[in-house]
Design an enzyme around this catalytic site. Structure first.
Site, PDB file in Angstrom:
ATOM      1  N   ARG A  94      57.111 134.099  30.574  1.00  0.00           N
ATOM      2  CA  ARG A  94      58.346 134.237  29.773  1.00  0.00           C
ATOM      3  C   ARG A  94      59.106 132.910  29.815  1.00  0.00           C
ATOM      4  O   ARG A  94      60.235 132.842  30.297  1.00  0.00           O
ATOM      5  CB  ARG A  94      59.195 135.387  30.301  1.00  0.00           C
ATOM      6  CG  ARG A  94      58.460 136.696  30.532  1.00  0.00           C
ATOM      7  CD  ARG A  94      57.856 137.329  29.308  1.00  0.00           C
ATOM      8  NE  ARG A  94      58.737 138.024  28.410  1.00  0.00           N
ATOM      9  CZ  ARG A  94      59.155 139.270  28.562  1.00  0.00           C
ATOM     10  NH1 ARG A  94      58.798 139.947  29.616  1.00  0.00           N
ATOM     11  NH2 ARG A  94      59.923 139.841  27.661  1.00  0.00           N
ATOM     12  N   GLN A 136      58.199 131.378  24.029  1.00  0.00           N
ATOM     13  CA  GLN A 136      59.065 132.400  23.422  1.00  0.00           C
ATOM     14  C   GLN A 136      58.521 132.932  22.082  1.00  0.00           C
ATOM     15  O   GLN A 136      58.562 134.131  21.840  1.00  0.00           O
ATOM     16  CB  GLN A 136      60.458 131.828  23.207  1.00  0.00           C
ATOM     17  CG  GLN A 136      61.502 132.667  23.882  1.00  0.00           C
ATOM     18  CD  GLN A 136      62.830 131.936  24.018  1.00  0.00           C
ATOM     19  OE1 GLN A 136      62.997 130.811  23.519  1.00  0.00           O
ATOM     20  NE2 GLN A 136      63.763 132.570  24.670  1.00  0.00           N
ATOM     21  N   ASP A 175      55.911 135.768  22.357  1.00  0.00           N
ATOM     22  CA  ASP A 175      56.269 136.850  23.266  1.00  0.00           C
ATOM     23  C   ASP A 175      56.268 138.225  22.581  1.00  0.00           C
ATOM     24  O   ASP A 175      57.293 138.709  22.108  1.00  0.00           O
ATOM     25  CB  ASP A 175      57.652 136.530  23.854  1.00  0.00           C
ATOM     26  CG  ASP A 175      58.004 137.399  25.028  1.00  0.00           C
ATOM     27  OD1 ASP A 175      57.286 138.379  25.281  1.00  0.00           O
ATOM     28  OD2 ASP A 175      59.009 137.093  25.687  1.00  0.00           O
ATOM     29  N   SER A 204      58.752 140.855  24.006  1.00  0.00           N
ATOM     30  CA  SER A 204      60.133 140.824  23.509  1.00  0.00           C
ATOM     31  C   SER A 204      60.231 141.424  22.111  1.00  0.00           C
ATOM     32  O   SER A 204      61.153 142.191  21.825  1.00  0.00           O
ATOM     33  CB  SER A 204      60.662 139.382  23.462  1.00  0.00           C
ATOM     34  OG  SER A 204      60.860 138.911  24.761  1.00  0.00           O
ATOM     35  N   TYR A 246      61.860 139.347  36.378  1.00  0.00           N
ATOM     36  CA  TYR A 246      61.460 140.739  36.580  1.00  0.00           C
ATOM     37  C   TYR A 246      62.149 141.303  37.817  1.00  0.00           C
ATOM     38  O   TYR A 246      62.540 140.564  38.721  1.00  0.00           O
ATOM     39  CB  TYR A 246      59.942 140.851  36.735  1.00  0.00           C
ATOM     40  CG  TYR A 246      59.207 140.574  35.447  1.00  0.00           C
ATOM     41  CD1 TYR A 246      59.290 141.458  34.390  1.00  0.00           C
ATOM     42  CD2 TYR A 246      58.442 139.415  35.284  1.00  0.00           C
ATOM     43  CE1 TYR A 246      58.633 141.209  33.196  1.00  0.00           C
ATOM     44  CE2 TYR A 246      57.777 139.154  34.095  1.00  0.00           C
ATOM     45  CZ  TYR A 246      57.875 140.058  33.055  1.00  0.00           C
ATOM     46  OH  TYR A 246      57.229 139.809  31.873  1.00  0.00           O
TER      47      TYR A 246
END
Ligand code: NAD
Length: 390
Positions: A128, A133, A136, A139, A234
Site C-alpha cells: 500500500r 496506489q 490498488d 482500495s 494494518y
C-alpha cells in the site's frame, strides 16, 4: 504478448477483469487481448463492445487459457470443483496470472499454480505505497463497500438520514456509527455525511482521528494498553484487556446509533468480532447494523453471512461481495488497477517479471514452481502442523 480475460465462475460474481475502455488502452500499448464470450454481460459490457475496441472474443475457454501469456481475472482461477473447469490445468507453464488471489484463504489454488509453474501475482498483496496506489484493487473495492453499505442502511432505516424542517415539524438527522476507518470506513463516513447524517467513528489506530474529523465526523477512541498497529497501516488483534475496554465504548455508541456500519479487518483479511450479541441487544429497535466485514467472516457475532436477519427489531445485514452489486464501475476500476500494474512492468510490448521491484516482490505468490509468498508458506506450515492434508 497475449492477455486473456475469462468469464468469472465464482457464484454470484458479476464483474469482469477488464472493461472495453481498459482493453483499448492495453491494445494501444501493444498487447493482443482475448476475452471469453459473455465475460462482460453481467457488468453491461457486451461482446460487441469488446470487438469494437479490437478484442478477440473467444468461446472456447480452455483454448483461451492455453493461449494466454498473461491472465487477468477478478477471482482466482478455478481448479475444478463447482465451476467444473480446471483453469490452472489449462494454462501453460510460465503463464503469468494477476488476480485477487487472497493466498491465505486459497492455499489449494496457490499449490496448484505452483505445481503448474504459473507465475501468480495477487493484487491484494500489492504494497500500500504511494507508487502502487493506482494498482490498488483493495482500495477500489473497499470504496464501493463503504458507499454501498451506507445506501443499504439508508434503504432499510425506517427514518430519514438528513434533518428535515417541514410544515409537519422538524425531524432530526440519523446517527451513524462507523467502526473501522480505513478505506471502506472513510467512504462510509463520507457517504453518510453526504446523506446528511450525524456521524461518529472509531478505529483502534488513533492516527486516523484527523481523517475522520476532516470528513465532518466525530472520533471516539479508547486508550489501549499497547499499539494496535501491525505495520503497513494494518491492525492486529487486540489483547483481551483492550477488547474489554473497547466493548464498553462500542456498547455505548451502538446504543445511541440509528445505523452501525462495521468495516474492521485484521491484516486486511480477517474480521474481528467487535460487535457481540450483548451489544446488539443494547441497540435501539428499528436500528440497522451493516456488517461490511462479512467477506472476512463478519464483525458481528449475530451476523449471518450473505443474509439479512432481524433480532429484537434490529436489522443486521451481512452482505457478501458488495462490489458485485455495482459491476459496471467495479469492473472498470478493478481493470484500471490491473492495467496500471501491467503497464508499469511492460517493456518492449512484454510484461517483465522483476522480483527486485518492491511492488512485484510484495505481490508475487508463485514463480518457477515455488511458493514465494511468506504469509502463505507460514499458513500452509501451520495447517500441516495441525494435521491438515497436504
Ligand atoms: P483494512 O480493511 O485492513 O482495515 C479496516 C480498518 O479496521 C483499519 O483501519 C483497522 O485499523 C480497523 N480495525 C481493525 N480492528 C479493529 C477493531 N477491533 N476495532 C476498530 N477498528 C478496527 O484497511 P484497508 O482499507 O485495507 O487499509 C489498510 C491500510 O492501508 C490503511 O492504513 C490505509 O490508510 C492504507 N492505505 C494505503 C494506501 C496507499 O498508500 N496506497 C491505499 C489504501 C490504503
Amino acid at each position: 504478448m497475449k492477455i486473456c480475460v475469462p468469464k468469472e465462475t465464482r457464484p454470484g460474481e458479476t464483474r469482469v477483469a477488464l472493461a472495453p475502455e481498459v482493453c483499448k488502452k492495453l491494445i494501444k500499448t501493444g498487447y493482443t487481448i482475448g476475452v471469453e464470450s459473455g465475460a462482460g454481460n453481467l457488468a453491461c459490457y457486451s461482446d460487441d463492445a469488446y470487438r469494437e475496441v479490437g478484442v478477440v472474443v473467444e468461446s472456447d475457454a480452455a483454448a483461451l487459457f492455453g493461449s494466454a501469456d498473461l491472465v487477468l481475472s477478478i477471482n482466482p482461477p478455478a481448479i475444478g470443483g463447482a465451476a467444473g473447469r480446471n483453469e490452472v490445468a489449462w494454462m501453460r507453464p510460465g503463464t503469468i496470472v494477476l488476480t485477487s488471489l487472497m493466498p491465505l484463504k486459497n492455499t489449494d489454488v496457490v499449490r496448484a499454480l505452483a505445481e503448474r509453474k504459473v507465475t501468480a501475482f495477487s493484487t491484494d498483496a500489492i504494497p500500500r505505497t504511494t507508487r502502487a496506489q493506482a494498482m490498488d484493487t483493495l482500495s477500489s473495492m473497499a470504496n464501493i463497500r463503504g458507499y454501498k453499505g451506507v445506501l443499504l442502511a439508508a434503504a432499510e432505516l425506517p427514518k430519514y438520514f438528513p434533518m428535515f424542517m417541514t410544515a409537519a415539524g422538524t425531524v432530526f438527522p440519523a446517527k451513524v456509527f462507523v467502526v473501522g476507518a480505513a478505506v471502506a470506513g472513510l467512504q462510509a463516513i463520507a457517504t453518510a455525511r453526504r446523506l446528511g447524517a450525524n456521524v461518529v467513528a472509531t478505529d483502534v489506530r488513533p492516527e486516523v482521528k484527523e481523517e475522520i474529523e476532516s470528513l465532518g465526523a466525530k472520533f471516539v477512541g479508547v486508550e489501549l494498553s499497547g499499539s494496535a498497529s501491525a505495520g503497513g497501516g494494518y491492525a492486529k488483534e487486540l489483547s483481551e484487556e483492550d477488547k474489554k475496554r473497547q466493548q464498553e465504548m462500542l456498547a455505548e455508541q451502538c446504543g445511541i446509533a440509528d445505523v452501525v456500519i462495521t468495516t474492521a479487518l485484521i491484516g486486511g483479511v480477517f474480521a474481528p468480532k467487535v460487535i457481540s450479541a450483548d451489544i446488539v441487544h443494547k441497540m435501539r429497535r428499528g436500528s440497522i447494523l451493516v456488517d461490511l466485514g462479512a467477506d472476512g467472516g463478519g464483525n458481528c457475532e449475530l451476523s449471518k453471512l450473505g443474509q439479512t436477519t432481524v433480532v429484537n427489531g434490529i436489522t443486521i445485514l451481512a452482505p457478501l461481495n458488495l462490489p458485485a452489486t455495482m459491476p459496471t464501475h467495479a469492473s472498470l476500476l478493478f481493470g484500471r488497477n490491473l492495467a496500471s500494474f501491467v503497464d508499469t512492468f511492460t517493456k518492449d510490448n512484454a510484461f517483465v517479471v522483476d522480483l527486485t521491484d518492491d511492488i512485484q516482490q510484495g505481490a508475487i505468490v508463485t514463480h518457477g514452481g515455488e511458493i514465494l509468498h511468506e504469509g502463505t508458506k507460514k499458513a500452509m506450515q501451520s495447517a500441516r502442523a495441525a494435521g491438515a492434508p497436504n
